[in-house]
Design an enzyme around this catalytic site. Structure first.
Site, short mmCIF file in Angstrom:
data_model
loop_
_atom_site.label_atom_id
_atom_site.label_comp_id
_atom_site.label_asym_id
_atom_site.label_seq_id
_atom_site.Cartn_x
_atom_site.Cartn_y
_atom_site.Cartn_z
N ARG B 36 0.87 -1.18 0.00
CA ARG B 36 0.00 0.00 0.00
C ARG B 36 0.90 1.22 0.00
NH1 ARG B 36 -2.28 3.77 3.37
NH2 ARG B 36 -4.47 4.25 2.97
N SER B 105 -12.36 -3.53 1.50
CA SER B 105 -12.53 -2.87 2.81
C SER B 105 -13.99 -2.49 3.02
CB SER B 105 -11.70 -1.59 2.87
OG SER B 105 -10.34 -1.86 2.79
N LYS B 134 -3.37 5.26 9.37
CA LYS B 134 -4.04 5.80 8.20
C LYS B 134 -4.87 7.00 8.65
CE LYS B 134 -4.96 1.42 5.85
NZ LYS B 134 -6.04 0.72 5.16
#
Lengths: 212, 207
Positions: B36, B105, B134
């Site tokens: 990511r 997600s 995040k």
């Protein structure tokens, strides 16, 4: 891969990356206006959009291209190009290796941005269908690709490659003729399509300069 | 590619070289690596993907790419993980084919059901606890919501968001099939032992 029945248009428009600044519907409408006037390659380059938003925008713009000679090309995201029925993908110089994009995804017209003769030769060898080369002239956007390379470099790249080369960077209808005379297949621009109050006039001047 | 549960998925951070992070956590036994990186160029992502894929093959782990289906396809990753603002999962499933892994997600029952209908192999449910890794808007959903999601889908639910060695047992006992972590491994002075500790907790509390 360029479909046999589809010669590439000589005018190339790059979107200005501002679709997300509250201007919904702006690009589809602009694309409709331009493509109803002259065949054009539209490159959707909206790096700040999420993949979902880009996907939706690509679908919408595809529906606004009525002229069959025009092409919709997605910057970098060949997954989105494939999924939305766009005609191709344009790989930036810092993008995923071109040969990896082409392997297995042969239905797409595949272009590559290049800023040197070496990069142009390598892109052609990797199977690119066309190149964008520049910046040729000074640009108002100050695109971070170094100083203008001028018409001599353009001529050198065009003479050493056999695929269509679009000149980019500071392009206007007036400068188009010089680019063509130096071997360019066509011209690519960004701001002139977006800044223009007199879009039709600009397009007519391009049309004349490109002999279309 | 098949995922085996319970699974520990490590998600790379933007703070250091992703293949290096991957190697450390794979040595500790991580089952899955998710690349990511929101600011890297396509060429960097591709290069990292090739390196991490090779590492995962060596450690018999799974390699997936976050968001960038194009990179996952180009690098022949084992799959892709998509958020709610990413590429539409049903289209991704079509392009990936059946042999690849698709994760989505979610943070609600309706998103979870929709992900399952799109052909997701697993869902990432979060964020469970508050997290600094995040930039997440909204409050954590809390571990108490896990059973509700698990009961409404038939695919595995992987818990994400603020998972640590201390709360691993709680999320597993509530029905999670695994955990996805960033900080608990990346910010540990020893990512390898941190990984092994999380896996041990995850497995032991199910017994």
């Amino acid at each position: 891969m360029i479909p046999a029945e589809k010669a590439l248009p000589r005018l190339y428009m790059v979107s200005d990356g501002q679709e997300h600044f509250g201007r919904k519907q702006y690009l589809p409408e602009l694309v409709r206006r331009i493509t109803s006037h002259i065949p054009v390659i539209v490159q959707l380059r909206e790096k700040h959009l999420t993949a979902k938003a880009l996907y939706e925008l690509s679908l919408k713009i595809n529906g606004h291209i009525h002229d069959k000679r025009s092409l919709l090309i997605i910057n970098e995201r060949f997954d989105i190009a494939l999924a939305t029925g766009a005609d191709g993908v344009h790989i930036p110089e810092s993008g995923c290796p071109l040969d990896r994009v082409i392997v297995g995804f042969q239905g797409l017209v595949t272009g590559k941005s290049t800023h040197s003769l070496q990069a142009a030769l390598s892109a052609e060898a990797s199977g690119a269908d066309y190149l964008i080369f520049g910046p040729i002239f000074e640009t108002p956007e100050k695109i971070p690709y170094g100083p203008p390379m001028g018409l001599n470099k353009l001529a050198e790249v065009c003479a050493n490659t056999s695929i269509p080369v679009y000149a980019i960077g500071g392009i206007s209808p007036e400068k188009t003729r010089q680019c063509i005379e130096n071997g360019a297949y066509g011209v690519a621009a960004m701001s002139i399509f977006h800044a223009s109050d007199s879009l039709n006039n600009t397009l007519e001047r391009f049309q004349k300069a490109l002999g279309q | 590619m098949n995922l085996h549960y319970p699974v520990l998925c490590f998600i790379t951070t933007e703070s250091s070289c992703p293949p290096m992070q991957a190697e450390k956590t794979l040595k500790g036994g991580a089952h899955m690596i998710q690349l990511r990186h929101k600011s890297a160029s396509g060429s960097e992502l591709y290069r990292w993907s090739v390196d991490i894929k090779r590492l995962c093959e060596r450690y018999n782990a799974i390699f997936i790419v976050n968001d960038r289906l194009d990179i996952a396809l180009a690098a022949d990753a084992d799959g892709v993980h998509l958020g709610q603002e990413d590429f539409p999962p049903d289209m991704a499933r079509k392009m990936l084919g059946k042999g690849k892994i698709l994760g989505v997600s979610v943070s609600s029952v309706s998103e979870a059901r929709s992900a399952e209908q799109s052909g997701a192999d697993y869902i990432g449910l979060g964020h469970i606890f508050s997290t600094t890794s995040k930039q997440k808007s909204g409050k954590p959903i809390g571990p108490g919501r896990i059973p509700e999601i698990v009961d409404n889908v038939s695919i595995p639910v992987i818990a994400i968001g603020g998972i640590t060695e201390k709360n691993t047992c709680e999320v597993m006992r509530r029905g999670a099939s695994g955990i996805a972590v960033i900080s608990a491994i990346a910010e540990s002075p020893n990512p390898e032992t941190a990984t092994a500790g999380l896996i041990k907790n995850m497995q032991s509390c199910l017994q």
